[in-house]
Design an enzyme around this catalytic site. Structure first.
Site, PDB file in Angstrom:
ATOM      1  N   ASP A  51     -13.469 -23.164  26.371  1.00  0.00           N
ATOM      2  CA  ASP A  51     -12.828 -24.256  25.758  1.00  0.00           C
ATOM      3  C   ASP A  51     -11.592 -24.182  25.009  1.00  0.00           C
ATOM      4  O   ASP A  51     -11.928 -24.121  23.701  1.00  0.00           O
ATOM      5  CB  ASP A  51     -13.520 -25.579  25.558  1.00  0.00           C
ATOM      6  N   GLU A 130      -4.468  -4.161   1.021  1.00  0.00           N
ATOM      7  CA  GLU A 130      -5.399  -4.212  -0.009  1.00  0.00           C
ATOM      8  C   GLU A 130      -6.013  -5.355  -0.387  1.00  0.00           C
ATOM      9  O   GLU A 130      -5.580  -6.246  -1.317  1.00  0.00           O
ATOM     10  CB  GLU A 130      -4.833  -3.397  -1.296  1.00  0.00           C
ATOM     11  N   GLU A 132      -7.893  -8.351  -1.986  1.00  0.00           N
ATOM     12  CA  GLU A 132      -8.674  -8.448  -3.112  1.00  0.00           C
ATOM     13  C   GLU A 132      -9.497  -9.932  -2.893  1.00  0.00           C
ATOM     14  O   GLU A 132      -9.327 -10.646  -2.101  1.00  0.00           O
ATOM     15  CB  GLU A 132      -8.059  -8.904  -4.326  1.00  0.00           C
ATOM     16  N   GLU A 212     -11.846  -5.571 -10.106  1.00  0.00           N
ATOM     17  CA  GLU A 212     -10.459  -6.129 -10.380  1.00  0.00           C
ATOM     18  C   GLU A 212     -10.277  -6.863 -11.747  1.00  0.00           C
ATOM     19  O   GLU A 212     -11.184  -6.801 -12.313  1.00  0.00           O
ATOM     20  CB  GLU A 212      -9.836  -6.755  -9.107  1.00  0.00           C
ATOM     21  N   GLU A 220     -12.043  -5.178  -5.440  1.00  0.00           N
ATOM     22  CA  GLU A 220     -11.113  -4.764  -4.567  1.00  0.00           C
ATOM     23  C   GLU A 220     -11.842  -3.531  -3.580  1.00  0.00           C
ATOM     24  O   GLU A 220     -12.315  -2.656  -4.382  1.00  0.00           O
ATOM     25  CB  GLU A 220      -9.906  -4.185  -4.798  1.00  0.00           C
ATOM     26  N   HIS A 269      -1.661  -6.633  -1.161  1.00  0.00           N
ATOM     27  CA  HIS A 269      -0.580  -5.722  -1.169  1.00  0.00           C
ATOM     28  C   HIS A 269      -0.644  -4.931   0.393  1.00  0.00           C
ATOM     29  O   HIS A 269      -1.661  -4.311   0.643  1.00  0.00           O
ATOM     30  CB  HIS A 269      -0.639  -4.787  -2.031  1.00  0.00           C
ATOM     31  N   ARG A 339       5.379  -2.107 -10.717  1.00  0.00           N
ATOM     32  CA  ARG A 339       4.274  -3.161 -10.098  1.00  0.00           C
ATOM     33  C   ARG A 339       4.636  -4.179 -10.514  1.00  0.00           C
ATOM     34  O   ARG A 339       4.078  -5.484  -9.918  1.00  0.00           O
ATOM     35  CB  ARG A 339       2.902  -2.710 -10.702  1.00  0.00           C
ATOM     36  N   GLU A 357       5.375  -0.337  -0.273  1.00  0.00           N
ATOM     37  CA  GLU A 357       4.185  -1.563  -0.583  1.00  0.00           C
ATOM     38  C   GLU A 357       4.859  -2.751  -0.743  1.00  0.00           C
ATOM     39  O   GLU A 357       5.593  -2.997  -1.692  1.00  0.00           O
ATOM     40  CB  GLU A 357       3.551  -0.875  -1.684  1.00  0.00           C
ATOM     41  N   ARG A 359       3.996  -6.298  -2.278  1.00  0.00           N
ATOM     42  CA  ARG A 359       3.059  -6.761  -3.054  1.00  0.00           C
ATOM     43  C   ARG A 359       2.874  -8.290  -2.972  1.00  0.00           C
ATOM     44  O   ARG A 359       2.113  -8.926  -3.466  1.00  0.00           O
ATOM     45  CB  ARG A 359       3.445  -6.383  -4.361  1.00  0.00           C
TER      46      ARG A 359
END
Length: 469
Positions: A51, A130, A132, A212, A220, A269, A339, A357, A359
């Protein structure tokens, strides 16, 4: 595996039940189970009916019949049921046309992979998320006409240093000091190790696991990158396994981006690269060792970042994490090793490891839709040679308002993200990857089921601020 090999696999593992898993529109696994006596090769051709009106964001009740079509390549033994159970991830198809269902997230991701190949730019998009998460010992919450509250607890929570625990042994990570302490401050090593072993048991390649930054059990576990659809499948197994291992140990896990006030939230990330004929197209001699294609890919993400937030950060809670001046990167800049930038170029000289990457995303997202949307934005950047501008090799968190005023930022709320998606989604429609129907339903569902209910309810803090007004 072929359908015949899956049937043999079930026999070899003495499977008594077969579990069919698929993703709803929002991003949560659904399933139903049949005895193995009802299972055979024909299932992979005929499918199984269900359904579709009972699944969030899918069919109306007067047109609700849908089919699930199991993918034989996804066959695994589910590690949690007491009875040996074969697990299969399924696609959703229309029972009459036998075509993929436009609102099936896995089908959208498959179309994104097909579109990449059709462009001739590359043949494989790799993603390495990644995610967390927080591990709590207790969670209580309620919201009604006259009451609203939540209460989380963790034996690791710094708020519990004064609690009578008979005895309280201390060793609780302070706010923002949970990154990499050894036991006994890190009390979750055995739990994470069990999670890793179960993940490996279903074929997930794990690279690392650690505590973390936040107090209260933030962790993580990093997985090896994979191609788009395969990685999205793996992300679903990841969430399923992490939650179930926690529950059987008397704990609970959340992938909410910001469950705690005053400490780091949980991001996801996303490392990305495009390959062709076994060659990484992102490796080059430009800034940070990137190719022109990689820089254009960054340009595409930066151009469409606000609209992408509707998928990469799809909850009202996401924007409790995405606050300027705090830990989550909200400024649309790219930088080598930095970062504090939303787009980071990890430091590596290995051509096979060169990647971008992003983030900003968080783990509340639907992986299939998020990876597909990121790929489409990046491809738009490559196809139109979108210049990302100059890199920003500074600590962005330390910049003054004057220095920040010309740096674009991501969406400030889920409503902002949805409005941006409404105005900027042509890049998602290429190759019929996303459809207008999907975009409209996503915006409508998120506004009516999430944005409006949240903004119409008083929050507990408002009573502290305004009750005596």
């Amino acid at each position: 595996m072929t359908p015949r090999e899956v049937v043999e696999f079930a026999k070899e593992n003495n499977c008594q039940m077969v579990d069919y898993k698929f993703l709803d529109f929002v991003g949560v696994w659904q399933h139903f189970t049949t005895p193995v006596s009802e299972f055979g090769e024909d299932i992979f051709e005929e499918g199984l009916g269900f359904d579709g009106s009972s699944i969030r964001g899918w069919q109306p009740i007067h047109n609700s019949d849908m089919l699930i079509m199991p993918d034989p390549a996804t066959a695994k033994v589910d590690p949690f049921p007491e009875v040996s159970t074969l697990s299969l991830i399924c696609n959703i198809i229309d029972p009459f046309t036998r075509e993929g269902y436009s609102r099936d997230p896995r089908f959208i991701a498959q179309k994104a992979e097909a579109y990449l190949k059709s462009t001739g730019i590359g043949d494989t998009a790799f993603f390495g998320p990644e995610p967390e998460f927080f591990v709590f010992d207790d969670v209580r919450y309620a919201s009604s006409a006259n009451e609203s509250f939540y209460c989380l607890d963790s034996v690791e929570g710094i708020w519990n240093t004064g609690r009578e625990e008979f005895p309280n042994l201390g060793y609780k990570p302070r706010h923002k000091e949970g990154y990499f302490p050894c036991a006994p401050t890190d009390s979750l090593i055995d739990l994470r190790n069990e999670m890793v072993q179960v993940l490996q048991g279903v074929g997930v390649r794990v690279e690392a696991a650690h505590h973390e930054v936040a107090t209260g059990g933030q962790c993580e576990i990093d997985m090896r990158f994979d191609s788009l659809v395969s990685m999205a499948d793996t992300l679903q197994w990841f969430k399923y396994i992490i939650k179930n291992v926690a529950v059987r140990n008397g704990k609970t896990v959340t992938f909410m981006p910001k469950p705690l006030y005053g400490d780091n939230g949980s991001g996801m990330h996303c490392h990305q690269s495009i390959w062709k004929d076994g060659v990484n197209l992102f490796y080059g001699d430009g800034y940070g060792g990137l190719s022109k294609e990689a820089l254009w890919y960054i340009g595409g993400i930066m151009k469409h970042a606000k609209a992408l937030c509707a998928f990469t950060n799809p909850t009202t809670n996401s924007y409790k994490r995405l606050v300027p001046g705090f830990e989550a990167p909200v400024n649309l800049a790219y930088s080598n090793r930095n970062r504090s930038a939303s787009l980071r170029i990890p430091a590596t000289t290995n051509p096979k490891s060169k990647r971008v990457e992003y983030r900003t995303p968080d783990p509340s997202c639907n992986g299939y839709l998020t990876f597909a949307a990121l790929l489409m934005a990046g491809l738009d950047g490559i196809e139109n040679k979108i210049d990302p501008g100059d890199p920003l090799d500074k600590d962005i968190y330390g910049l003054s308002p004057e220095e920040l005023k010309d740096i674009p930022a991501v969406a400030t709320s889920l409503q902002d993200a949805l409005e941006s998606l409404r105005n900027d989604h042509e890049f998602l429609l290429k190759g019929d990857v996303f459809t207008e129907d999907v975009i409209d339903m996503w915006i409508d569902y998120k506004m009516n089921a999430e944005v409006n209910p949240v903004r119409m309810r008083p929050a507990p803090l408002e009573f502290a601020l305004y009750y005596d007004c």
